[in-house]
Every structure is written in C-alpha cells, then in structure tokens.
Scaffold this active site. Structure first.
Site, mmCIF file in Angstrom:
data_model
loop_
_atom_site.group_PDB
_atom_site.id
_atom_site.type_symbol
_atom_site.label_atom_id
_atom_site.label_comp_id
_atom_site.label_asym_id
_atom_site.label_seq_id
_atom_site.Cartn_x
_atom_site.Cartn_y
_atom_site.Cartn_z
ATOM 1 N N GLU A 172 134.880 -80.589 -47.943
ATOM 2 C CA GLU A 172 134.915 -79.351 -47.149
ATOM 3 C C GLU A 172 135.045 -79.580 -45.640
ATOM 4 O OE1 GLU A 172 131.522 -77.034 -48.533
ATOM 5 O OE2 GLU A 172 131.989 -77.527 -50.586
ATOM 6 N N GLU B 207 135.020 -78.041 -59.551
ATOM 7 C CA GLU B 207 133.740 -77.314 -59.601
ATOM 8 C C GLU B 207 133.958 -75.923 -60.191
ATOM 9 O OE1 GLU B 207 131.782 -77.420 -55.778
ATOM 10 O OE2 GLU B 207 132.301 -79.519 -55.445
HETATM 11 O O1 G3I Z 1 115.160 -79.676 -55.259
HETATM 12 C C1 G3I Z 1 114.638 -78.636 -54.435
HETATM 13 C C2 G3I Z 1 113.346 -78.106 -55.027
HETATM 14 O O2 G3I Z 1 112.364 -79.140 -55.003
HETATM 15 C C3 G3I Z 1 112.856 -76.909 -54.201
HETATM 16 O O3 G3I Z 1 111.717 -76.354 -54.805
HETATM 17 C C4 G3I Z 1 113.966 -75.875 -54.165
HETATM 18 C C5 G3I Z 1 113.539 -74.682 -53.350
HETATM 19 O O4 G3I Z 1 114.471 -74.331 -52.434
HETATM 20 O O5 G3I Z 1 115.157 -76.447 -53.574
HETATM 21 C C6 G3I Z 1 115.649 -77.510 -54.385
HETATM 22 O O6 G3I Z 1 116.809 -78.040 -53.778
HETATM 23 C C7 G3I Z 1 117.951 -77.212 -53.968
HETATM 24 C C8 G3I Z 1 119.047 -78.058 -54.647
HETATM 25 O O7 G3I Z 1 120.250 -77.286 -54.784
HETATM 26 C C9 G3I Z 1 118.613 -78.514 -56.039
HETATM 27 O O8 G3I Z 1 118.414 -77.412 -56.853
HETATM 28 C C10 G3I Z 1 118.446 -76.794 -52.594
HETATM 29 O O9 G3I Z 1 117.480 -75.929 -52.006
HETATM 30 C C11 G3I Z 1 119.765 -76.051 -52.742
HETATM 31 O O10 G3I Z 1 120.300 -75.792 -51.458
HETATM 32 C C12 G3I Z 1 120.761 -76.923 -53.496
HETATM 33 O O11 G3I Z 1 121.916 -76.138 -53.698
HETATM 34 C C13 G3I Z 1 123.068 -76.901 -54.073
HETATM 35 C C14 G3I Z 1 124.169 -76.618 -53.048
HETATM 36 O O12 G3I Z 1 125.334 -77.367 -53.407
HETATM 37 C C15 G3I Z 1 123.696 -76.955 -51.669
HETATM 38 O O13 G3I Z 1 124.409 -77.874 -51.082
HETATM 39 C C16 G3I Z 1 123.555 -76.425 -55.428
HETATM 40 O O14 G3I Z 1 122.612 -76.771 -56.424
HETATM 41 C C17 G3I Z 1 124.892 -77.067 -55.761
HETATM 42 O O15 G3I Z 1 125.448 -76.465 -56.933
HETATM 43 C C18 G3I Z 1 125.887 -76.858 -54.626
HETATM 44 O O16 G3I Z 1 127.051 -77.543 -54.926
HETATM 45 C C19 G3I Z 1 128.086 -77.471 -53.920
HETATM 46 C C20 G3I Z 1 128.869 -78.745 -54.001
HETATM 47 O O17 G3I Z 1 128.000 -79.830 -53.796
HETATM 48 C C21 G3I Z 1 130.002 -78.725 -52.986
HETATM 49 N N1 G3I Z 1 130.858 -77.572 -53.186
HETATM 50 C C22 G3I Z 1 130.148 -76.295 -53.162
HETATM 51 C C23 G3I Z 1 129.056 -76.314 -54.216
HETATM 52 C C24 G3I Z 1 128.367 -74.994 -54.250
HETATM 53 O O18 G3I Z 1 127.702 -74.771 -53.046
#
Ligand code: G3I
Length: 370
Positions: free
Chosen positions: A155, A260
């Site tokens: 990105e 994705e």
């Molecule tokens: O692991 C913590 C957990 O301990 C905590 O309680 C919880 C509360 O907020 O957060 C958890 O971490 C989260 C993580 O996913 C694991 O679930 C983060 O907050 C959350 O921001 C993170 O979101 C991920 C997102 O990328 C953020 O970058 C999504 O799961 C994931 O599907 C998403 O994937 C991205 C690709 O990497 C790149 N392309 C876009 C795609 C969608 O955003």
C-alpha cells in the site's frame, strides 16, 4: 456376471474420485492457480479446529493475517518475536502449502520506534534505511527457502496514483521501495517478491502502480508479482475495471495475484475508503442491517458477484498465479470490525458454521469445465 459387477464398481469409483478431484478449491483449480487463505492466531496455533480442517481441505496456500507484520516481529528495536511466525511457517510446511510472507514494509502496523530517535524526532534517511535493511534481512533470512513469495511493500501508492506520504516516503524518499526489494532479494534470492495494494481496479491507482513497477524494472529491481488485494463490496469494483488491471499488470511481465479476497455485504459510511485500515467510523445501527441474519435476496446477489469474479479469474489463468481469501470463515473476517467496529458481515465463502455457501459449488463446477 461378476465382471459386470466389477465394471460398475469401477465406474462408481472413478466417478467418486472425479467428484473428489474437483470438490475442493485446491483440487478444482489445480493447474490453474493456487487457492489460499489468511490465517489468524487461533488457526495458526490449532485452537480453531474447524477453521484448520477447512483450510487443510480447501487450500494449498496460506498467508499470516497479522503475525508477520513488523510491529509483531520486531516490537522493539533489535527484539524479534518469531514464535507465531515460526508456527505459521511450520504449519504450511507440514501441510505442503505455498507460504506467503505478509508484509515486510507497510506504514500501518509498523512499530512506533521504527521512525523516531530517542528524543522522539524523526530519524535520518540513513538510519531508517539501516533499520529497514536490518528488519528485512533478519526476517527474510530466517525463512529463506520456506517462503514462496513476500509482500515486500504494501500500500505505497495513494488513491490518486501518487506515492502515499508515509514516514518511509517522507524520510527516505520514493526509493525506499527499491531498497526494500533489493534487501529482500539479497536475503533470499529464490523468493518471489511482490508489491501489494488495494483498490487496484481504480484507474489512478492502476496507473500509479504501473509507473512505479516500470521504474523499478528500469532500475533492474526484481519484481515478480503484483498483488491486487480484492476487498470487494456489493457496488464495486466492476468486473471490467478489475479485468483492465489484471491485463495491464500482467503486461508488465509479472505474476498477478488476488491476495485478500472478500466481498462485504454491508453499507459503507463513505465512498472510496478502499481498505485503508486507518478509516474507522462510529457504530450506527443502520450501518449493521444484518446482525440477525442475511436475507436470502442479498445473499444471492453476493454469491452471484463471487461467481462473476471467479469467471473472470478463470478467463485469465495465464496471468493469475494465486487467489487468496482474507480469512477462512465469516466469523474470522476483519470486515466485521472495519470500517465500523462490531458489525456482522458475511464477506467470505464459508459461513460462521464453516459451511460452504452456494457460490462454492457454482465456482467448482465452473472450474471443472475449464
Ligand atoms: O491482538 C490484539 C488483541 O490482543 C487486542 O485485544 C485487540 C483489541 O484491539 O487488538 C488485537 O490486534 C488487532 C489485530 O488485527 C489482530 O486481531 C489490531 O487491533 C487490529 O488493528 C488488527 O487489524 C488487522 C488490520 O490489517 C490492521 O492492520 C486485521 O486483522 C487484518 O485483517 C488487516 O489486514 C490488512 C492487510 O494486512 C493489508 N491489506 C488490508 C488488510 C485489511 O486492513
């Protein structure tokens, strides 16, 4: 008489094996393109037994949804945490799957320390290049020979086709992308190296990515593939625009991957938010219309849209190397919490009970005919 019985038994067995041969994504698309899914920690550590069973049955490629991102691998400078990533790679090796590394350089989910010095000021270009090199070299070398390909940079191009003004871009300049690819190639010359982004069917984004990849190629940088994330919604992108990007990226001489894939059925709070994770909006009931279940009328439209996209992918098996879903089953999808937290989406092809939705059979049938 006995021969006749054996004959019909043989016919029956052949029919069954033929049926099994195309009753899963990985078997139906064998020889066309890899079929993959993103895995979360519950799946990586085997806690989600149904999700793991489904993954082993349906897919021949995996990517870690989060645990290989820099904030998780190197939360503090020089302190690496590889337990989750090691387990993920081991799972892929044990199950003979193509393992994809996601992602080495991304402005989101990079650890805060990455860009600042002990006083909280931006570090110099030299320091950030050194940090980027150390991260990439340490991570890629660890999994050398085990990872089919890396999302080296994720990105980096904005919706208008220009470089996204990230800390990487502001501090190093646009050549941070070149260096990221060079460092990755140095660490594992055999791994495929990809650029990955969302909204890749949008013309400006498409043209920006093409210009960037052409520059990298002109500079002699190894770029093996372009990942079109494929975060679809009910109203877009069009099949035609998506196809234009598949063809245009392929004409660069690189592999095209749908990296994705998901298809949200929920309303979006504002147009063109793509998949920018920084976008989030207040929860409003009207934004969560299907919390009690998805009306069949909506499900049918979504399933048909999935079939239409797989018809497009099958048309371009000469260009597409992999199609990866961003999650195993509906309950796993990031779309339940983005861009509005706490919604109920139905974005994938396996429901919350891990049962296949109607499009799966239609897609398998379509693949068998090709
Ligand atoms: O692991 C913590 C957990 O301990 C905590 O309680 C919880 C509360 O907020 O957060 C958890 O971490 C989260 C993580 O996913 C694991 O679930 C983060 O907050 C959350 O921001 C993170 O979101 C991920 C997102 O990328 C953020 O970058 C999504 O799961 C994931 O599907 C998403 O994937 C991205 C690709 O990497 C790149 N392309 C876009 C795609 C969608 O955003």
């Amino acid at each position: 008489m006995k021969k006749l019985v054996y004959f019909f038994l043989l016919i029956g067995l052949l029919a069954c094996s033929q049926q099994n041969a195309s009753s899963t994504f990985k078997s139906a698309f064998n020889g066309k393109f890899l079929m993959g899914t993103a895995l979360n920690l519950d799946q990586i550590w085997g806690r989600d037994t149904l999700g793991i069973q489904l993954t082993k049955k349906q897919f021949n490629s995996i990517v870690a949804e989060n645990c290989m991102k820099s904030m998780y691998l190197q939360p503090e400078e020089g302190q690496f945490f590889f337990d989750d990533a090691d387990r993920f790679v081991k799972f892929g090796e044990e199950n003979g799957m193509a393992i994809i590394g996601h992602t080495l350089v991304w402005h989101n989910q990079a650890p805060a320390w990455f860009f600042i010095d002990e006083k909280g000021q931006d570090v110099s270009r030299e320091v950030l290049l050194e940090r980027m090199k150390n991260h990439i070299t340490t991570v890629v070398s660890r999994y050398k020979g085990k990872i089919k390909g890396w999302d080296v940079v994720n990105e980096a191009i904005d919706g208008d086709g220009n470089f996204r003004p990230t800390k990487f871009h502001q501090i190093i300049g646009e050549d941070y992308i070149k260096y990221a690819f060079l460092f990755a190639q140095e660490a594992d010359p055999e791994a495929e190296l990809y650029y990955n982004d969302f909204s890749m069917a949008d013309e400006d984004k498409r043209n920006g990515v093409i210009a960037m990849v052409k520059t990298l190629q002109w500079q002699g940088v190894k770029v093996d593939g372009i990942g079109m994330q494929g975060h679809l919604i009910m109203s877009g992108p069009s099949i035609d625009e998506f196809e234009k990007s598949i063809v245009a990226f392929s004409e660069l001489g690189v592999k095209v991957m749908i990296t994705e894939l998901d298809l949200s059925v929920l309303p979006i709070p504002k147009p063109n938010i793509g998949a920018d994770v920084t976008a989030n909006f207040e929860y409003m009931q009207e934004m969560n219309p299907y919390a009690e279940g998805l009306p069949d009328s909506v499900l049918q439209v979504q399933q048909q849209r999935y079939v239409d996209f797989f018809r497009l992918f099958l048309k371009h098996t000469d260009k597409i190397d992999r199609v990866t879903f961003w999650g195993v089953a509906d309950g796993d999808s990031w779309k339940n919490d983005w861009p509005v937290h706490g919604r109920t989406d139905y974005a994938l092809l396996f429901d919350r009970s891990h049962q296949a939705k109607s499009a799966v059979a239609d897609i398998l049938k379509m693949a068998k005919k090709r």
